[in-house]
Structures are given as structure tokens and as C-alpha cells.
Design a protein around this motif. Structure first.
Motif, PDB file in Angstrom:
ATOM      1  N   VAL A 103       0.959  -1.369  -0.095  1.00 38.92           N
ATOM      2  CA  VAL A 103       0.020  -0.072   0.053  1.00 38.92           C
ATOM      3  C   VAL A 103       1.010   1.415   0.228  1.00 38.92           C
ATOM      4  CG1 VAL A 103      -1.735   1.600   1.298  1.00 38.92           C
ATOM      5  CG2 VAL A 103      -1.913  -1.036   0.909  1.00 38.92           C
ATOM      6  N   VAL A 104       1.871   1.242   0.944  1.00 37.51           N
ATOM      7  CA  VAL A 104       2.627   2.343   0.920  1.00 37.51           C
ATOM      8  C   VAL A 104       3.486   2.789  -0.283  1.00 37.51           C
ATOM      9  CG1 VAL A 104       4.897   3.121   1.840  1.00 37.51           C
ATOM     10  CG2 VAL A 104       3.222   1.973   3.310  1.00 37.51           C
ATOM     11  N   ILE A 105       3.967   1.474  -0.954  1.00 41.98           N
ATOM     12  CA  ILE A 105       4.457   1.962  -2.401  1.00 41.98           C
ATOM     13  C   ILE A 105       3.719   2.226  -3.504  1.00 41.98           C
ATOM     14  CG2 ILE A 105       5.619   0.513  -4.416  1.00 41.98           C
ATOM     15  CD1 ILE A 105       7.065  -1.332  -2.266  1.00 41.98           C
ATOM     16  N   PHE A 123      10.502   5.122 -11.253  1.00 37.57           N
ATOM     17  CA  PHE A 123      11.758   5.274 -10.642  1.00 37.57           C
ATOM     18  C   PHE A 123      11.470   5.015  -9.051  1.00 37.57           C
ATOM     19  CE2 PHE A 123      14.310   8.298  -8.064  1.00 37.57           C
ATOM     20  CZ  PHE A 123      15.630   7.656  -8.051  1.00 37.57           C
ATOM     21  N   ILE A 124      10.325   5.693  -8.546  1.00 36.38           N
ATOM     22  CA  ILE A 124      10.119   5.550  -7.210  1.00 36.38           C
ATOM     23  C   ILE A 124       9.670   4.040  -6.855  1.00 36.38           C
ATOM     24  CG2 ILE A 124       8.239   6.264  -5.589  1.00 36.38           C
ATOM     25  CD1 ILE A 124       8.682   9.109  -6.673  1.00 36.38           C
ATOM     26  N   ASN A 125       8.862   3.407  -7.831  1.00 36.53           N
ATOM     27  CA  ASN A 125       8.280   2.190  -7.529  1.00 36.53           C
ATOM     28  C   ASN A 125       9.668   1.213  -7.508  1.00 36.53           C
ATOM     29  OD1 ASN A 125       6.393  -0.162  -7.448  1.00 36.53           O
ATOM     30  ND2 ASN A 125       7.200  -0.525  -9.490  1.00 36.53           N
ATOM     31  N   GLY A 126      10.783   1.423  -8.452  1.00 35.87           N
ATOM     32  CA  GLY A 126      11.936   0.610  -8.443  1.00 35.87           C
ATOM     33  C   GLY A 126      12.833   0.880  -7.055  1.00 35.87           C
ATOM     34  N   VAL A 127      12.761   1.921  -6.446  1.00 34.62           N
ATOM     35  CA  VAL A 127      13.704   2.201  -5.443  1.00 34.62           C
ATOM     36  C   VAL A 127      12.953   1.593  -4.218  1.00 34.62           C
ATOM     37  CG1 VAL A 127      14.570   4.047  -3.888  1.00 34.62           C
ATOM     38  CG2 VAL A 127      14.888   4.239  -6.367  1.00 34.62           C
ATOM     39  N   GLY A 129      10.697  -0.705  -4.191  1.00 33.09           N
ATOM     40  CA  GLY A 129      10.550  -2.422  -4.303  1.00 33.09           C
ATOM     41  C   GLY A 129      11.919  -2.857  -3.840  1.00 33.09           C
ATOM     42  N   LYS A 130      13.227  -2.232  -4.221  1.00 28.78           N
ATOM     43  CA  LYS A 130      14.406  -2.804  -3.772  1.00 28.78           C
ATOM     44  C   LYS A 130      14.453  -2.682  -2.161  1.00 28.78           C
ATOM     45  CE  LYS A 130      16.462  -1.601  -8.041  1.00 28.78           C
ATOM     46  NZ  LYS A 130      17.552  -0.620  -8.494  1.00 28.78           N
TER      47      LYS A 130
END
Length: 137
Positions: A103-105, A123-127, A129-130
Motif C-alpha cells: 500500500v505504501v509503495i 523510478f520511485i516504484n523501483g527504489v 521495491g528494492k
């Protein structure tokens, strides 16, 4: 006010105070809450202020985490909108832990779609997620 609206307001306030000296933050917070179009309940006010204060209190740890996972970027070079979104989400994921990580992502990606560039959501999803993956490992 929905949690999404409260989170959006926390993002906006976090973004605003990033441009000012710490001595001005209290005035900015008060003015921000006074100028809201939608009435802010005590519950929402508490969430917004606790989220912003918590993010600021853990800013060094949060920025270090972002720097570690933002490939070829560091927090000093990021635009302030993306940085505020990432800081808020990392705080919620690692310290507040009130909402599920997914939910936060998702909420961070939605903020990026509304307030940042076309490239920002990915970009935000990738960072994030990692970071989420590293915390579960």
C-alpha cells in the motif's frame, strides 16, 4: 479526510519544509493546516504531523537507505518532489509500519503520477521495491 488525502498532505508539508530553516518549521506547519480547503480532523492532523516529524527525525537513516538503492542517484541530486515522496514512503515502510508495504509503495507511485515527471513513478516504484525486498531478506 481519507488516509490517501492525509498522506498527500503529509507529502506536501514535508516538501514545503524542505525549503526552509528548521526555525521556521513550526510556523509553516501551523499555516499549512490553517490553509487546508478540507477540514482537518484531530486524527488527520495527528497523522500528518507525526508522519512529517517522524520522517524528519529519521532523515539521515532514510536518506542513507534511499542512496543505497537508488542506482546512479543520490539524495543530493534528486528533485525535491521525488525525494519528499521517497522519504515519506521509506519512513512509513521502516518506522511507522501502519500500512502494508504494498500500500505504501502504491500510494508513493500515485503521488509521483500526480506531482512529478512521467519517469518518476517507475523510478520511485523501483527504489521502494528494492528497499522493501532488502527489508524482508
Amino acid at each position: 479526510m481519507s488516509r490517501r488525502s492525509a498522506r498527500q498532505n503529509a507529502f506536501k508539508l514535508l516538501f514545503q519544509i524542505d525549503f526552509h530553516e528548521a526555525t521556521e518549521h513550526e510556523d509553516i506547519r501551523a499555516l499549512f493546516l490553517e490553509e487546508q480547503e478540507e477540514p482537518v480532523s484531530e486524527k488527520d492532523k495527528t497523522y500528518i504531523l507525526n508522519t512529517v516529524e517522524g520522517t524528519k527525525a529519521h532523515i539521515t537513516e532514510i536518506d542513507n537507505k534511499i542512496d543505497a538503492f537508488a542506482k546512479n542517484w543520490d539524495t543530493k541530486r534528486m528533485n525535491r518532489v521525488d525525494l519528499a515522496i521517497l522519504r515519506l514512503a521509506v519512513y512509513e515502510m521502516l518506522f511507522a509500519k501502519e500500512a502494508p508495504v504494498a500500500v505504501v509503495i502504491n500510494e508513493a507511485v500515485e503521488l509521483a503520477k500526480e506531482f512529478s515527471s512521467d519517469e518518476a513513478p517507475g523510478f520511485i516504484n523501483g527504489v521502494l521495491g528494492k528497499i522493501a525486498k532488502s527489508e524482508n531478506a
